[in-house]
Design a protein around this motif. Structure first.
Motif, PDB file in Angstrom:
ATOM      1  N   PRO A 124      25.551  35.067  -5.276  1.00  0.00           N
ATOM      2  CA  PRO A 124      25.209  35.716  -6.458  1.00  0.00           C
ATOM      3  C   PRO A 124      26.495  36.127  -7.445  1.00  0.00           C
ATOM      4  O   PRO A 124      27.479  36.760  -6.359  1.00  0.00           O
ATOM      5  N   ARG A 125      26.836  35.917  -8.501  1.00  0.00           N
ATOM      6  CA  ARG A 125      27.933  36.275  -9.051  1.00  0.00           C
ATOM      7  C   ARG A 125      27.934  37.488  -9.595  1.00  0.00           C
ATOM      8  O   ARG A 125      26.976  37.688 -10.673  1.00  0.00           O
ATOM      9  N   PRO A 126      28.972  38.538  -9.530  1.00  0.00           N
ATOM     10  CA  PRO A 126      28.990  39.386 -10.452  1.00  0.00           C
ATOM     11  C   PRO A 126      29.362  39.409 -11.807  1.00  0.00           C
ATOM     12  O   PRO A 126      30.051  38.304 -12.098  1.00  0.00           O
ATOM     13  N   ALA A 127      29.055  40.483 -12.712  1.00  0.00           N
ATOM     14  CA  ALA A 127      29.569  40.221 -14.117  1.00  0.00           C
ATOM     15  C   ALA A 127      31.019  40.415 -14.463  1.00  0.00           C
ATOM     16  O   ALA A 127      31.569  41.573 -13.811  1.00  0.00           O
ATOM     17  N   LEU A 128      31.557  39.671 -15.041  1.00  0.00           N
ATOM     18  CA  LEU A 128      33.053  40.016 -15.218  1.00  0.00           C
ATOM     19  C   LEU A 128      33.346  40.703 -16.597  1.00  0.00           C
ATOM     20  O   LEU A 128      34.465  40.960 -16.841  1.00  0.00           O
ATOM     21  N   VAL A 129      32.300  40.844 -17.349  1.00  0.00           N
ATOM     22  CA  VAL A 129      32.419  41.607 -18.744  1.00  0.00           C
ATOM     23  C   VAL A 129      31.610  42.828 -18.502  1.00  0.00           C
ATOM     24  O   VAL A 129      30.306  42.491 -18.443  1.00  0.00           O
ATOM     25  N   ASP A 130      32.312  44.143 -19.065  1.00  0.00           N
ATOM     26  CA  ASP A 130      31.221  45.039 -18.908  1.00  0.00           C
ATOM     27  C   ASP A 130      30.676  45.245 -20.346  1.00  0.00           C
ATOM     28  O   ASP A 130      31.354  45.186 -21.307  1.00  0.00           O
ATOM     29  N   HIS A 131      29.431  45.597 -20.186  1.00  0.00           N
ATOM     30  CA  HIS A 131      28.652  45.823 -21.527  1.00  0.00           C
ATOM     31  C   HIS A 131      27.744  47.097 -21.090  1.00  0.00           C
ATOM     32  O   HIS A 131      26.320  47.023 -21.186  1.00  0.00           O
ATOM     33  N   ASP A 132      28.477  48.209 -21.433  1.00  0.00           N
ATOM     34  CA  ASP A 132      27.813  49.493 -21.094  1.00  0.00           C
ATOM     35  C   ASP A 132      26.795  49.961 -22.410  1.00  0.00           C
ATOM     36  O   ASP A 132      26.874  49.209 -23.527  1.00  0.00           O
ATOM     37  N   GLU A 133      26.307  51.116 -22.396  1.00  0.00           N
ATOM     38  CA  GLU A 133      25.326  51.249 -23.278  1.00  0.00           C
ATOM     39  C   GLU A 133      26.112  51.883 -24.714  1.00  0.00           C
ATOM     40  O   GLU A 133      25.738  51.293 -25.884  1.00  0.00           O
ATOM     41  N   GLU A 134      27.333  52.167 -24.604  1.00  0.00           N
ATOM     42  CA  GLU A 134      27.853  52.560 -25.639  1.00  0.00           C
ATOM     43  C   GLU A 134      28.587  51.450 -26.379  1.00  0.00           C
ATOM     44  O   GLU A 134      28.307  51.344 -27.558  1.00  0.00           O
ATOM     45  N   ASP A 187      35.526  37.940 -27.872  1.00  0.00           N
ATOM     46  CA  ASP A 187      36.809  37.609 -27.379  1.00  0.00           C
ATOM     47  C   ASP A 187      36.861  37.673 -25.868  1.00  0.00           C
ATOM     48  O   ASP A 187      37.657  36.972 -24.955  1.00  0.00           O
ATOM     49  N   GLU A 188      36.446  38.785 -25.272  1.00  0.00           N
ATOM     50  CA  GLU A 188      36.450  39.037 -23.914  1.00  0.00           C
ATOM     51  C   GLU A 188      35.584  38.159 -23.105  1.00  0.00           C
ATOM     52  O   GLU A 188      35.965  37.769 -21.978  1.00  0.00           O
ATOM     53  N   VAL A 189      34.374  37.841 -23.521  1.00  0.00           N
ATOM     54  CA  VAL A 189      33.932  36.602 -22.799  1.00  0.00           C
ATOM     55  C   VAL A 189      34.589  35.402 -23.014  1.00  0.00           C
ATOM     56  O   VAL A 189      34.564  34.620 -21.916  1.00  0.00           O
ATOM     57  N   ALA A 190      35.064  35.170 -23.983  1.00  0.00           N
ATOM     58  CA  ALA A 190      35.722  33.803 -24.228  1.00  0.00           C
ATOM     59  C   ALA A 190      36.912  33.777 -23.149  1.00  0.00           C
ATOM     60  O   ALA A 190      37.283  32.929 -22.492  1.00  0.00           O
ATOM     61  N   ALA A 191      37.648  34.954 -22.992  1.00  0.00           N
ATOM     62  CA  ALA A 191      39.014  34.921 -21.987  1.00  0.00           C
ATOM     63  C   ALA A 191      38.275  34.747 -20.665  1.00  0.00           C
ATOM     64  O   ALA A 191      38.984  34.062 -19.844  1.00  0.00           O
ATOM     65  N   VAL A 192      37.019  35.226 -20.181  1.00  0.00           N
ATOM     66  CA  VAL A 192      36.464  35.036 -19.061  1.00  0.00           C
ATOM     67  C   VAL A 192      36.443  33.576 -18.669  1.00  0.00           C
ATOM     68  O   VAL A 192      36.629  32.886 -17.634  1.00  0.00           O
ATOM     69  N   THR A 193      35.673  32.881 -19.889  1.00  0.00           N
ATOM     70  CA  THR A 193      35.289  31.422 -19.709  1.00  0.00           C
ATOM     71  C   THR A 193      36.629  30.386 -19.706  1.00  0.00           C
ATOM     72  O   THR A 193      36.440  29.413 -19.592  1.00  0.00           O
ATOM     73  N   GLY A 194      37.549  31.157 -20.276  1.00  0.00           N
ATOM     74  CA  GLY A 194      38.780  30.029 -19.955  1.00  0.00           C
ATOM     75  C   GLY A 194      39.168  29.448 -21.714  1.00  0.00           C
ATOM     76  O   GLY A 194      39.599  28.406 -21.803  1.00  0.00           O
ATOM     77  N   THR A 195      38.659  30.085 -22.673  1.00  0.00           N
ATOM     78  CA  THR A 195      38.843  29.604 -24.118  1.00  0.00           C
ATOM     79  C   THR A 195      39.045  30.954 -25.102  1.00  0.00           C
ATOM     80  O   THR A 195      39.585  31.882 -24.476  1.00  0.00           O
ATOM     81  N   GLY A 199      28.640  33.519 -23.006  1.00  0.00           N
ATOM     82  CA  GLY A 199      29.299  32.922 -21.997  1.00  0.00           C
ATOM     83  C   GLY A 199      28.737  31.400 -22.187  1.00  0.00           C
ATOM     84  O   GLY A 199      29.788  30.578 -22.085  1.00  0.00           O
ATOM     85  N   HIS A 200      27.375  31.370 -22.309  1.00  0.00           N
ATOM     86  CA  HIS A 200      26.937  29.749 -22.168  1.00  0.00           C
ATOM     87  C   HIS A 200      27.690  29.134 -23.529  1.00  0.00           C
ATOM     88  O   HIS A 200      28.078  27.943 -23.393  1.00  0.00           O
ATOM     89  N   GLU A 201      27.412  29.855 -24.437  1.00  0.00           N
ATOM     90  CA  GLU A 201      27.941  29.097 -25.791  1.00  0.00           C
ATOM     91  C   GLU A 201      29.364  28.874 -25.953  1.00  0.00           C
ATOM     92  O   GLU A 201      29.945  27.653 -26.135  1.00  0.00           O
ATOM     93  N   LEU A 202      30.169  29.911 -25.494  1.00  0.00           N
ATOM     94  CA  LEU A 202      31.626  29.579 -25.392  1.00  0.00           C
ATOM     95  C   LEU A 202      31.974  28.743 -24.614  1.00  0.00           C
ATOM     96  O   LEU A 202      33.223  28.045 -24.542  1.00  0.00           O
ATOM     97  N   GLY A 203      31.291  28.565 -23.493  1.00  0.00           N
ATOM     98  CA  GLY A 203      31.548  27.449 -22.572  1.00  0.00           C
ATOM     99  C   GLY A 203      31.608  26.282 -22.880  1.00  0.00           C
ATOM    100  O   GLY A 203      32.395  25.450 -22.196  1.00  0.00           O
ATOM    101  N   HIS A 204      30.755  26.021 -24.003  1.00  0.00           N
ATOM    102  CA  HIS A 204      30.769  24.397 -24.459  1.00  0.00           C
ATOM    103  C   HIS A 204      32.512  24.151 -24.873  1.00  0.00           C
ATOM    104  O   HIS A 204      32.823  23.010 -24.931  1.00  0.00           O
TER     105      HIS A 204
END
Length: 339
Positions: free
Chosen positions: A303-313, A66-74, A121-126
């Motif tokens: 270079p683009r920074p990451a907009l979705v955080d994906h830490d170890e936890e 859901d968070e990745v989808a929000a970043v891609t606009g869907t 991000g790529h798959e949801l970008g479709h």
């Protein structure tokens, strides 16, 4: 194609309603209605090939999607199908056009955290970019043409009737196949443009470095697929109790072995594969642009920074949700590659 289907249905109804004087025309009308029913646009089905996860089954994974989808606009997906493929995809199923992500562990397990975000991000970008081939009109037309080609495919000439069928259907078969190629060519540029746009969404979500790393992993996908096949064959080489124990161990360790194999591929091998890709035009399939051009497109600009955080936890929580299905998918991979 949809006009042909509608015309067949209308003609069939007219023959049934107006053709009772001869008695033959209603039969012809029923045949036309059956053909129209087979070719009618219909909703896709939920893909098979592995466990199906819904939000209650993997809340942390769906929250990440859901968070990745929000970043891609869907928006996110309604289901995730976990398979053993070295690939990932999105599609639509059901009359309500629900979204599903097909997540191949063969690819997911060899990716780093940023590369996994880039993959999502790529798959949801479709969905975000309105890929034409995912739409109901074009998808239905392509499906109808494939049905025509399949129905008119030549059969083995065991009898005279088989030979006669092959002769009679030769020209219609060529026409259907030609139309399929034409529609594919007419939409190919739009499909490839959608891939470039989806790559930019991958960089937006997981950073440019993550998206470029994903491209590098796609280059070694054939090697990973070969390793999957070798591991599956090795798990079934011995029989008896020892064979069952070895297979159970292989099911538990398959994805760790695959990840270890991918990590041992040296950097100069990636460079060699990239040069070969540039020379031979390597791509994931015919609808994807050449991988080296996709990589160059990502490298353009700052270079683009990451907009979705994906830490170890978070990564550990998502891995824990997938862990309960890893052995099931590994068992299916071993069976499919050795069956």
């Amino acid at each position: 194609m949809h006009g042909v289907t509608l015309a067949l249905a209308v003609a069939g109804l007219l023959l049934i309603v107006l053709g009772w004087e001869t008695g033959i025309e209603p039969v012809e009308g029923v045949v036309l209605l059956v053909v129209a029913a087979v070719l009618r646009p219909r909703p896709g089905r939920l893909p098979h090939g592995g466990p199906v996860l819904h939000r209650a089954d993997a809340p942390r994974l769906f929250a990440l999607i859901d968070e990745v989808a929000a970043v891609t606009g869907t928006v996110g997906v309604d289901a995730v199908v976990v398979t053993g493929d070295v690939n990932a995809a999105v599609t639509i199923y059901g009359r309500r056009r629900r979204r599903v992500l097909v997540l191949g562990l063969g690819l997911w397990e060899i990716l780093g955290p940023r590369e996994r975000i880039a993959l999502l991000g790529h798959e949801l970008g479709h969905f975000a970019n309105g890929d034409l081939r995912h739409g109901p009109v074009l998808h239905g037309a392509l499906r109808s043409l494939w049905l025509w080609v399949h129905a008119l495919a030549p059969s083995r000439a065991h009898t005279v009737w088989d030979s006669l069928f092959n002769v009679v259907t030769y020209l219609p078969r060529c026409a259907a196949y030609g139309l399929l190629l034409l529609l594919d060519r007419l939409t190919l540029r739009a499909a490839q443009r959608a891939e470039y746009q989806a790559d930019l969404d991958a960089a937006r979500a997981g950073s440019t470095a993550g998206a470029v790393g994903l491209m590098d992993r796609l280059l070694v996908a054939p090697s990973v697929q070969d390793q999957l096949r070798r591991e599956a064959v090795a798990a079934r080489m011995t029989g008896g109790k020892a064979g069952r124990a070895a297979q159970e161990a292989a099911e538990r360790e398959l994805w760790e072995r695959i990840a270890a194999h991918a990590s041992t591929i040296p950097g100069h091998e990636h460079d060699r594969l990239l040069r070969i890709a540039a020379r031979r035009g390597h791509s994931v399939d015919s609808t994807h642009p050449p991988t080296h051009l996709r990589r160059q497109c990502l490298a353009l600009g700052a270079p683009r920074p990451a907009l979705v955080d994906h830490d170890e936890e978070r990564a550990a929580a998502v891995a824990a949700e997938l862990d309960r299905h890893r052995a099931t998918v590994a068992r299916q991979v071993i069976r499919d590659h050795t069956g």
